[in-house]
Design a protein around this motif. Sequence first.
Motif, short mmCIF file in Angstrom:
data_model
loop_
_atom_site.label_atom_id
_atom_site.label_comp_id
_atom_site.label_asym_id
_atom_site.label_seq_id
_atom_site.Cartn_x
_atom_site.Cartn_y
_atom_site.Cartn_z
N SER A 96 32.66 11.62 41.32
CA SER A 96 32.15 10.32 41.73
C SER A 96 31.98 9.50 40.46
O SER A 96 31.35 9.96 39.51
CB SER A 96 30.81 10.50 42.44
OG SER A 96 30.31 9.27 42.86
N PRO A 97 32.55 8.32 40.41
CA PRO A 97 32.51 7.55 39.16
C PRO A 97 31.08 7.25 38.74
O PRO A 97 30.24 6.96 39.58
CB PRO A 97 33.24 6.24 39.51
CG PRO A 97 33.72 6.36 40.90
CD PRO A 97 33.23 7.63 41.49
N PHE A 114 25.05 9.48 43.83
CA PHE A 114 26.24 10.13 43.29
C PHE A 114 26.76 9.40 42.05
O PHE A 114 27.24 10.04 41.11
CB PHE A 114 27.35 10.17 44.35
CG PHE A 114 26.91 10.79 45.65
CD1 PHE A 114 25.96 11.81 45.65
CD2 PHE A 114 27.42 10.34 46.85
CE1 PHE A 114 25.55 12.37 46.85
CE2 PHE A 114 27.00 10.91 48.05
CZ PHE A 114 26.06 11.93 48.05
N ASN A 115 26.66 8.11 42.06
CA ASN A 115 27.22 7.36 40.94
C ASN A 115 26.19 7.08 39.84
O ASN A 115 26.41 6.27 38.96
CB ASN A 115 27.90 6.07 41.42
CG ASN A 115 26.90 5.08 41.99
OD1 ASN A 115 25.76 4.99 41.54
ND2 ASN A 115 27.33 4.32 42.97
N ARG A 116 25.06 7.76 39.94
CA ARG A 116 24.06 7.74 38.86
C ARG A 116 23.27 6.45 38.75
O ARG A 116 22.69 6.17 37.71
CB ARG A 116 24.71 8.02 37.50
CG ARG A 116 25.65 9.17 37.49
CD ARG A 116 24.92 10.46 37.56
NE ARG A 116 25.82 11.53 37.99
CZ ARG A 116 25.42 12.71 38.40
NH1 ARG A 116 24.13 12.97 38.49
NH2 ARG A 116 26.26 13.62 38.77
N ASP A 154 23.26 19.85 43.71
CA ASP A 154 23.68 19.00 42.61
C ASP A 154 22.77 17.82 42.33
O ASP A 154 22.81 17.23 41.26
CB ASP A 154 25.09 18.46 42.90
CG ASP A 154 26.14 19.55 42.81
OD1 ASP A 154 25.83 20.60 42.21
OD2 ASP A 154 27.24 19.37 43.34
N TYR A 155 21.99 17.44 43.33
CA TYR A 155 21.20 16.22 43.18
C TYR A 155 19.75 16.45 43.59
O TYR A 155 19.43 17.42 44.27
CB TYR A 155 21.81 15.10 44.03
CG TYR A 155 23.22 14.76 43.64
CD1 TYR A 155 23.48 13.93 42.56
CD2 TYR A 155 24.29 15.30 44.34
CE1 TYR A 155 24.77 13.62 42.20
CE2 TYR A 155 25.60 15.00 43.98
CZ TYR A 155 25.84 14.15 42.90
OH TYR A 155 27.12 13.85 42.54
N MET A 208 29.69 19.50 39.66
CA MET A 208 28.99 18.22 39.49
C MET A 208 29.11 17.69 38.08
O MET A 208 29.30 18.43 37.14
CB MET A 208 27.51 18.41 39.84
CG MET A 208 26.54 17.70 38.91
SD MET A 208 24.96 17.40 39.71
CE MET A 208 24.02 16.66 38.38
N GLY A 209 29.01 16.39 37.94
CA GLY A 209 29.02 15.80 36.62
C GLY A 209 30.41 15.64 36.05
O GLY A 209 30.56 15.41 34.85
#
Lengths: 336, 336
Positions: free
Chosen positions: A47-48, B113-115, B138-139, A1-2
Amino acid sequence: MGATIKDVAKEAGLSVATVSRVLNSSANVSGEASKRVNAAVRKLGYSPNYLGRNLRCRRTNVLLVIMPTSEHSFYMKIVSGIQRYAQPRGYDVICASSNSTSEIEVRQMNMLFNRTVDGVIMLGTQYGADTLNTLAKDYDIALCCEGVEGANVLTVVVDDERAEFDAANALIDMGHKRIAFVGANDAVSSVQRRNGYKRALTERGIGVRGEYIYSGSFEYEHGALAFEHFMKLEEPPTALLCVSDLLAISAINAAEKAGLKVGRDISIMGFDNISMCEMMIPSVSTVEQPCAALGELVVRKLIANITSSGSVKDNSRYTVGHKVILRGSTAPPLTD
Amino acid sequence: MGATIKDVAKEAGLSVATVSRVLNSSANVSGEASKRVNAAVRKLGYSPNYLGRNLRCRRTNVLLVIMPTSEHSFYMKIVSGIQRYAQPRGYDVICASSNSTSEIEVRQMNMLFNRTVDGVIMLGTQYGADTLNTLAKDYDIALCCEGVEGANVLTVVVDDERAEFDAANALIDMGHKRIAFVGANDAVSSVQRRNGYKRALTERGIGVRGEYIYSGSFEYEHGALAFEHFMKLEEPPTALLCVSDLLAISAINAAEKAGLKVGRDISIMGFDNISMCEMMIPSVSTVEQPCAALGELVVRKLIANITSSGSVKDNSRYTVGHKVILRGSTAPPLTD
DNA sequence: GTGAAAGCGCTAACAC
DNA sequence: GTGTTAGCGCTTTCAC
């Protein structure tokens, strides 16, 4: 992740620029490069980060819908209409509810000011015309369902005056002469609808009686309160025209509790055509607001404003068609 | 419009660092500096760009709630509960509706996912346990209202088995013996509730009859379909226990159309306690899900997970209390 | 108490 | 077709 775009570039043995190109499916990338980038993306679960992307691009492709209250399926239907148009065109739609509170609304609007979203659609607002006009200069905003007097802001509504005019005429056509109006004091839509109601009565040669006009709010209990008020009159109305379905349902409940059979002893009509109308016994006559059409039109125009950055914005007021729907809660009057 | 922190710094005659300090009310800033920064902010109409801030801070303080359908006031009540807790603690809450579609749900999840958002609360999901478990690594995600079998993910629900057990017992206490269950095939909550229904009957010495169990979906029409199914039986049930209020209302309408008086000839009970229950005639008996409590608890735990980054996450399953509410749609049976 | 500067992750202009 | 690099607006370390 990240994982970041840098990690992908390293993994694929390419530069970040090329990775970016693949990700945004721009031209000028070899099939070989595409393949390697996609493999790396999959491998790293990349993931962008849209914060980076959006910061750079100065837009987020997210639209915010602010609703006065969320516990009202009517609003959510409009949101559905908005989504249906916006999503295929690359916009995410999110919504938030202000509880008709100025403070919360301002807080939601911050998402616009701080660039979290590209535009806002307000299904009702606490802002005054002046503030809205100022905001519209710098930001992309739109009103839907509920306009604001004097606001030169993109607005999409039904023709409330005309809609209630049609509704009142439908009752008159049935033979009703003693028609009362259940309104909500403040809202523009309510005022317009009251005007339409008055015009219908006047044009058909029926006098407008002050005691037949109730001014409350959109809160549920006002339907019942209005009913009780009217029943105390020497000559009670034979039909109630309510400014929302919820008010109509409240009045229907009060009437049934009082021993009247709605749709025979008294006629009650709502506005909106929420799904409950068909679930009630009797089913509720109403004026349909075409939610999907409202949502689609407003978001289409808003997106046009957003993308046409630079050129002059469309701040027009659009109306979409309504429809009177007669169901079980209305019938010809028993008495004159 | 579009002033940046740089502009503010220039206007105030200070460095961007100092401006930032004032904006974030950090210590070590002189009153003089504060004053000048605030003046500049006002003068320029400056609003910090959160894309920059969030990119830098690696968090957004925004939470996303994904609902299966938005046209259901029950979900929005939970969202209200979530908001009430989250907002004072610095989190914005936005919501989106997946229409119970996997494709749309994935798209909404992209915001995680893309924050774009820090965490997601799902009021029902199409994801399977495996995917959820992977995501949870991850999240920061949470399930509310509707759990997923085998998912080790933060979950807050009512004890569905026990709730329907209590509801069935309430009907048995009234004297009902022929009690049918109207369920939705797939959902965990429905399965649990069916178990509770069965256990109640069994413990009270009433046999569970296969033909008294209907399996449809949460779609409205299934209430009516279930009613019709049961009425065709040689020995029709005297009471219907429905897995949602909407299904109960659908069944009530079908029953009334068939000439039965609900709350006398037949008893029908729902689940959720949506506001419609009190608006219907007859009012609808149901099991209350404490929406505010559900929302508050799930968001409290989720925020705890988000802020405790690093240490181990809380993936427990919590339950909150339910309440059986008896209203007009249920009554002792006429016949045995 | 304040400033200079690095860097968050990304895109796009420019060079090759 | 690909790489280098500047810079979007912000926070924060490190010096002073």
